[in-house]
Design a protein around this motif. Structure first.
Motif, PDB file in Angstrom:
ATOM      1  N   GLY A  78       0.800  -1.215   0.000  1.00 29.92           N
ATOM      2  CA  GLY A  78       0.000   0.000   0.000  1.00 29.92           C
ATOM      3  C   GLY A  78       0.832   1.264   0.000  1.00 29.92           C
ATOM      4  O   GLY A  78       2.058   1.248  -0.135  1.00 29.92           O
ATOM      5  N   ALA A  79       0.150   2.400   0.171  1.00 34.17           N
ATOM      6  CA  ALA A  79       0.822   3.697   0.134  1.00 34.17           C
ATOM      7  C   ALA A  79       1.833   3.838   1.262  1.00 34.17           C
ATOM      8  O   ALA A  79       2.814   4.582   1.144  1.00 34.17           O
ATOM      9  N   GLY A  80       1.621   3.140   2.390  1.00 31.93           N
ATOM     10  CA  GLY A  80       2.534   3.262   3.514  1.00 31.93           C
ATOM     11  C   GLY A  80       3.933   2.758   3.237  1.00 31.93           C
ATOM     12  O   GLY A  80       4.874   3.123   3.945  1.00 31.93           O
ATOM     13  N   THR A  81       4.101   1.925   2.204  1.00 33.90           N
ATOM     14  CA  THR A  81       5.420   1.417   1.878  1.00 33.90           C
ATOM     15  C   THR A  81       6.356   2.542   1.468  1.00 33.90           C
ATOM     16  O   THR A  81       7.556   2.517   1.766  1.00 33.90           O
ATOM     17  N   PHE A  82       5.829   3.532   0.775  1.00 35.02           N
ATOM     18  CA  PHE A  82       6.633   4.672   0.342  1.00 35.02           C
ATOM     19  C   PHE A  82       6.263   5.882   1.193  1.00 35.02           C
ATOM     20  O   PHE A  82       5.586   6.810   0.750  1.00 35.02           O
ATOM     21  N   SER A  83       6.685   5.831   2.445  1.00 41.58           N
ATOM     22  CA  SER A  83       6.359   6.882   3.405  1.00 41.58           C
ATOM     23  C   SER A  83       7.471   6.916   4.435  1.00 41.58           C
ATOM     24  O   SER A  83       8.524   6.303   4.258  1.00 41.58           O
ATOM     25  N   ASP A  84       7.240   7.614   5.520  1.00 43.83           N
ATOM     26  CA  ASP A  84       8.213   7.632   6.602  1.00 43.83           C
ATOM     27  C   ASP A  84       8.147   6.359   7.433  1.00 43.83           C
ATOM     28  O   ASP A  84       9.021   6.102   8.252  1.00 43.83           O
ATOM     29  N   GLY A  85       7.110   5.569   7.246  1.00 43.80           N
ATOM     30  CA  GLY A  85       6.967   4.358   8.035  1.00 43.80           C
ATOM     31  C   GLY A  85       6.629   4.618   9.480  1.00 43.80           C
ATOM     32  O   GLY A  85       6.989   3.843  10.373  1.00 43.80           O
ATOM     33  N   LYS A  86       5.907   5.716   9.744  1.00 39.62           N
ATOM     34  CA  LYS A  86       5.527   6.020  11.127  1.00 39.62           C
ATOM     35  C   LYS A  86       4.602   4.941  11.675  1.00 39.62           C
ATOM     36  O   LYS A  86       3.692   4.490  10.983  1.00 39.62           O
ATOM     37  N   LEU A  87       4.823   4.597  12.935  1.00 40.32           N
ATOM     38  CA  LEU A  87       4.029   3.545  13.562  1.00 40.32           C
ATOM     39  C   LEU A  87       3.415   4.046  14.869  1.00 40.32           C
ATOM     40  O   LEU A  87       3.488   3.392  15.907  1.00 40.32           O
ATOM     41  N   PHE A 145       5.169  -6.872  13.357  1.00 34.97           N
ATOM     42  CA  PHE A 145       6.199  -6.211  12.557  1.00 34.97           C
ATOM     43  C   PHE A 145       7.601  -6.632  12.998  1.00 34.97           C
ATOM     44  O   PHE A 145       8.487  -6.856  12.160  1.00 34.97           O
ATOM     45  N   VAL A 146       7.824  -6.725  14.294  1.00 32.18           N
ATOM     46  CA  VAL A 146       9.135  -7.156  14.778  1.00 32.18           C
ATOM     47  C   VAL A 146       9.417  -8.588  14.340  1.00 32.18           C
ATOM     48  O   VAL A 146      10.527  -8.912  13.892  1.00 32.18           O
ATOM     49  N   LYS A 147       8.418  -9.465  14.423  1.00 28.17           N
ATOM     50  CA  LYS A 147       8.591 -10.833  13.932  1.00 28.17           C
ATOM     51  C   LYS A 147       8.969 -10.844  12.458  1.00 28.17           C
ATOM     52  O   LYS A 147       9.704 -11.723  11.996  1.00 28.17           O
ATOM     53  N   ALA A 148       8.449  -9.856  11.719  1.00 26.60           N
ATOM     54  CA  ALA A 148       8.700  -9.799  10.272  1.00 26.60           C
ATOM     55  C   ALA A 148       9.990  -9.079   9.921  1.00 26.60           C
ATOM     56  O   ALA A 148      10.313  -8.954   8.739  1.00 26.60           O
ATOM     57  N   GLY A 149      10.718  -8.591  10.933  1.00 23.95           N
ATOM     58  CA  GLY A 149      12.018  -7.991  10.645  1.00 23.95           C
ATOM     59  C   GLY A 149      12.188  -6.544  11.029  1.00 23.95           C
ATOM     60  O   GLY A 149      13.248  -5.956  10.775  1.00 23.95           O
ATOM     61  N   ALA A 150      11.196  -5.940  11.658  1.00 22.58           N
ATOM     62  CA  ALA A 150      11.339  -4.557  12.109  1.00 22.58           C
ATOM     63  C   ALA A 150      12.293  -4.493  13.296  1.00 22.58           C
ATOM     64  O   ALA A 150      12.421  -5.460  14.053  1.00 22.58           O
ATOM     65  N   PRO A 151      12.977  -3.375  13.506  1.00 24.00           N
ATOM     66  CA  PRO A 151      13.872  -3.257  14.656  1.00 24.00           C
ATOM     67  C   PRO A 151      13.091  -3.350  15.967  1.00 24.00           C
ATOM     68  O   PRO A 151      12.015  -2.756  16.098  1.00 24.00           O
ATOM     69  N   PRO A 152      13.579  -4.086  16.950  1.00 22.32           N
ATOM     70  CA  PRO A 152      12.835  -4.287  18.204  1.00 22.32           C
ATOM     71  C   PRO A 152      12.501  -3.000  18.940  1.00 22.32           C
ATOM     72  O   PRO A 152      11.541  -2.965  19.714  1.00 22.32           O
ATOM     73  N   GLU A 153      13.273  -1.931  18.708  1.00 24.52           N
ATOM     74  CA  GLU A 153      13.017  -0.694  19.443  1.00 24.52           C
ATOM     75  C   GLU A 153      11.677  -0.056  19.107  1.00 24.52           C
ATOM     76  O   GLU A 153      11.223   0.840  19.823  1.00 24.52           O
ATOM     77  N   ILE A 154      11.005  -0.510  18.040  1.00 26.89           N
ATOM     78  CA  ILE A 154       9.677   0.052  17.781  1.00 26.89           C
ATOM     79  C   ILE A 154       8.698  -0.311  18.891  1.00 26.89           C
ATOM     80  O   ILE A 154       7.647   0.327  19.022  1.00 26.89           O
ATOM     81  N   LEU A 155       9.037  -1.320  19.704  1.00 31.89           N
ATOM     82  CA  LEU A 155       8.164  -1.707  20.807  1.00 31.89           C
ATOM     83  C   LEU A 155       8.283  -0.766  21.998  1.00 31.89           C
ATOM     84  O   LEU A 155       7.413  -0.768  22.879  1.00 31.89           O
ATOM     85  N   THR A 156       9.350   0.027  22.047  1.00 27.66           N
ATOM     86  CA  THR A 156       9.565   0.894  23.207  1.00 27.66           C
ATOM     87  C   THR A 156       9.609   2.377  22.875  1.00 27.66           C
ATOM     88  O   THR A 156       9.330   3.204  23.741  1.00 27.66           O
ATOM     89  N   GLU A 157       9.955   2.730  21.645  1.00 28.42           N
ATOM     90  CA  GLU A 157      10.036   4.151  21.307  1.00 28.42           C
ATOM     91  C   GLU A 157       8.644   4.770  21.231  1.00 28.42           C
ATOM     92  O   GLU A 157       7.703   4.158  20.712  1.00 28.42           O
ATOM     93  N   ALA A 158       8.509   5.980  21.735  1.00 31.82           N
ATOM     94  CA  ALA A 158       7.211   6.657  21.728  1.00 31.82           C
ATOM     95  C   ALA A 158       6.753   6.985  20.313  1.00 31.82           C
ATOM     96  O   ALA A 158       5.557   6.997  20.029  1.00 31.82           O
ATOM     97  N   HIS A 159       7.690   7.280  19.421  1.00 36.53           N
ATOM     98  CA  HIS A 159       7.358   7.607  18.036  1.00 36.53           C
ATOM     99  C   HIS A 159       8.153   6.698  17.095  1.00 36.53           C
ATOM    100  O   HIS A 159       9.076   7.150  16.409  1.00 36.53           O
ATOM    101  N   PRO A 160       7.810   5.421  17.048  1.00 41.87           N
ATOM    102  CA  PRO A 160       8.570   4.488  16.219  1.00 41.87           C
ATOM    103  C   PRO A 160       8.337   4.713  14.730  1.00 41.87           C
ATOM    104  O   PRO A 160       7.292   5.204  14.306  1.00 41.87           O
ATOM    105  N   HIS A 161       9.342   4.364  13.954  1.00 35.97           N
ATOM    106  CA  HIS A 161       9.212   4.405  12.498  1.00 35.97           C
ATOM    107  C   HIS A 161      10.110   3.317  11.928  1.00 35.97           C
ATOM    108  O   HIS A 161      10.972   2.769  12.620  1.00 35.97           O
ATOM    109  N   ILE A 162       9.892   3.005  10.652  1.00 46.17           N
ATOM    110  CA  ILE A 162      10.656   1.926  10.023  1.00 46.17           C
ATOM    111  C   ILE A 162      11.399   2.419   8.783  1.00 46.17           C
ATOM    112  O   ILE A 162      12.590   2.207   8.632  1.00 46.17           O
ATOM    113  N   GLY A 163      10.711   3.097   7.876  1.00 45.28           N
ATOM    114  CA  GLY A 163      11.350   3.515   6.637  1.00 45.28           C
ATOM    115  C   GLY A 163      11.091   2.528   5.512  1.00 45.28           C
ATOM    116  O   GLY A 163      10.832   1.343   5.731  1.00 45.28           O
TER     117      GLY A 163
END
Length: 538
Positions: free
Chosen positions: A158-167, A185-203
């Motif tokens: 979807g459109a989110g693939t080409f975005s900042d990846g905000k979560l 998302f973490v199981k699929a390869g996202a960095p684990p810190e998205i579970l703790t950061e207040a404003h996680p993103h992926i890219g």
């Protein structure tokens, strides 16, 4: 475990300070605490001379009951919430396979949840698999060649693939479905810190691999993907009580797919599908959205304005901003989908039109920050009557932008100083635009409604007083931003089905029920559960 929230420490605190702050807050000794883990970390930069880190931590104690009794009236010391996801049911062996239309965040999680419950969903997407789609998208950005069925808007992810990846989002859900999304998302390869950061993103680059891994998970559970498959019609029947029901789907290649449960996760830019659904009589109503431009500043300016001497600190990363202004003409101007250290990208899905969006990689280390600089518009005031009138409005200004850019998918751009002065730009200044396939200096007032131009000119100096350099004359504005959200809502009932078409489950951003990756994914989960409940009750 006990969750302790609102623990504030200086940005440059030593490692041992957090444990000490926990003990002080709970009035315990080191021997009372077994372990702790950070549940969330944010920063408070309102005073940029004294930036604070704000922690929520989960603490395991030897005598948790005594501590909880001591703090029973303190909302910042509570039992750690149970965020585990619990499926609402399991598919019967003979259950008909539900169909999900769209493989963006909403469709992806609707399909995942259905697959995890054993329903073996069929997922249709008009675009291509994510890597082929990426090549087509680069075709527009590098060679001005648009594929209307495979681009920023259409295709796997979807459109989110080409975005900042905000979560992150503003949704409130006491079932912690957002946690389910982040965990998957973490199981699929996202960095684990998205579970703790207040404003996680992926890219974007990381999202591509994650989307592929989630597809593999769904297929391993019995789900099926069909790409390059557009739905061009509904097969409907009316029962004796006058209730319309979905029976199947007519596909673009003449094929037919029987389906009594259909998740409609088509995204905010499937304009031809919106028209097909409206013609089929599916209840639809107009919805507010916004229109404006992408505005670019050097990221270093934003960092200094937000973080002062701590600009560039690795914990803080690239600075973000969120600003708004209520104008004298009754309009609201605000920043939208801010992309730190990113680029402005071509986001059209239709020939002869220009639309912009923003994108960042996980590193957020490109030269410029960009954001939507947009004006809220309203159906009753700006496009009354026809529920699809908002689409016509979007198309009108995208066509004007296409012509102003040179009719070759270059985008119209203007120096901020020229925009405020009401004169066309003939050259650009020190801020280098990132948009590809390129920009044409011109007058953006020719590409936007007069009320939007007036509101934006009023807001720019206001924002300049809030963020140093925001209204610098060399700042680049690139038009037009029209795809802020869906211009329609496919209204649904308490069971999350269409108001007048049983078996059709409008979902996500295209249906008017989400805004961004996380909220769309959460809505996909809710709709998948509604599908399961409806099938169990049948």
């Amino acid at each position: 475990m006990i969750r302790v929230t609102e623990l504030k420490l200086p940005l440059h605190h030593p490692d041992e300070a957090l444990a000490a702050a926990i003990r002080q807050r709970l009035r315990i000794t080191p021997r009372d605490m077994i372990r702790f883990a950070v549940a969330r970390r944010a920063h408070d930069a309102r005073d940029k001379t004294n930036i604070l880190l704000v922690y929520s931590v989960d603490v395991t104690l030897k005598n948790e009951a005594a501590v909880l009794a001591r703090f029973r009236k303190d909302r910042n010391v509570q039992v750690t919430p149970d965020t585990r996801y619990r499926p609402v049911g399991t598919a019967a062996p003979d259950a008909q396979r539900p169909v999900v239309i769209g493989a963006g965040p909403c469709g992806l999680f609707a399909g995942l949840i259905l697959a995890q419950m054993g329903y073996r969903p069929i997922i249709l997407d008009r675009g291509k698999v994510v890597r082929e789609r990426t090549q087509d998208t680069w075709g527009l950005w590098r060679r001005s060649k648009l594929n209307p069925e495979s681009n920023v808007q259409f295709g796997e992810g979807g459109a989110g693939t080409f975005s900042d990846g905000k979560l992150y989002s503003r949704i409130k859900d006491n079932r912690h479905l957002d946690r389910k999304v982040l965990t998957e998302f973490v199981k699929a390869g996202a960095p684990p810190e998205i579970l703790t950061e207040a404003h996680p993103h992926i890219g974007t680059f990381r999202l591509v691999k994650m989307v592929e891994n989630l597809r593999q998970t769904i297929e391993d559970l019995g789900g099926e993907y069909r790409f390059s498959t557009r739905v061009d019609g509904l097969d409907l029947e009316t029962d004796g009580a006058g209730q319309r029901h979905v029976r199947g789907l007519h596909l673009h290649d003449g094929g037919y797919l029987a389906a009594s449960r259909v998740v409609l996760a088509i995204g905010h830019s499937a304009r031809d599908t919106f028209a097909m659904l409206h013609e089929a009589g599916v209840f639809v109503e107009p919805k507010p959205f916004s229109i404006g431009v992408r505005i670019e500043h050097p990221q270093s300016w934003i960092d200094r304005s937000r973080f002062g001497a701590d600009a560039g600190h690795p914990i803080l990363g690239a600075a973000e901003y969120h600003i708004s202004h209520h104008c004298s003409n009754g309009r609201t101007v605000y920043s939208f989908c801010m992309c730190p250290g990113g680029t402005v990208v071509a986001a059209t899905s239709e020939e002869g039109r220009v639309a912009t969006n923003g994108m960042s990689q996980y590193s957020r280390n490109e030269r410029n920050a960009n954001s939507g600089f947009v004006v809220a518009i309203d159906p009753a005031r700006d496009y009354p009557g026809d529920p699809l009138a908002g689409i016509a409005l979007q198309r009108h200004w995208e066509e004007r932008a296409f012509v102003a850019g040179g009719a070759n998918y270059k985008a119209p751009a203007q120096r901020l100083g020229d925009f405020l002065a009401g004169r066309p730009s003939t050259t650009l200044g020190s801020v280098v635009p990132s948009y590809r396939p390129g920009v044409t200096p011109t007058d953006l007032a020719e590409c936007l409604p007069d009320f939007a131009v007036a509101a934006m000119r009023e807001a720019l100096p206001v924002f300049g007083r809030q963020i140093e350099g925001y209204d610098h004359p060399d700042v680049v504005m690139t038009g037009v931003e029209t795809r802020t959200s869906s211009p329609v809502r496919f209204t649904r009932d308490e069971g999350l089905q269409s108001l007048n078409t049983a078996g059709l489950f409008p979902a996500g951003e295209g249906a008017g029920y989400a805004g961004g990756i996380l909220s769309a994914a959460v809505d996909g989960i809710k709709v998948a559960e509604a599908v399961a409940r409806s099938m169990a009750a049948a």
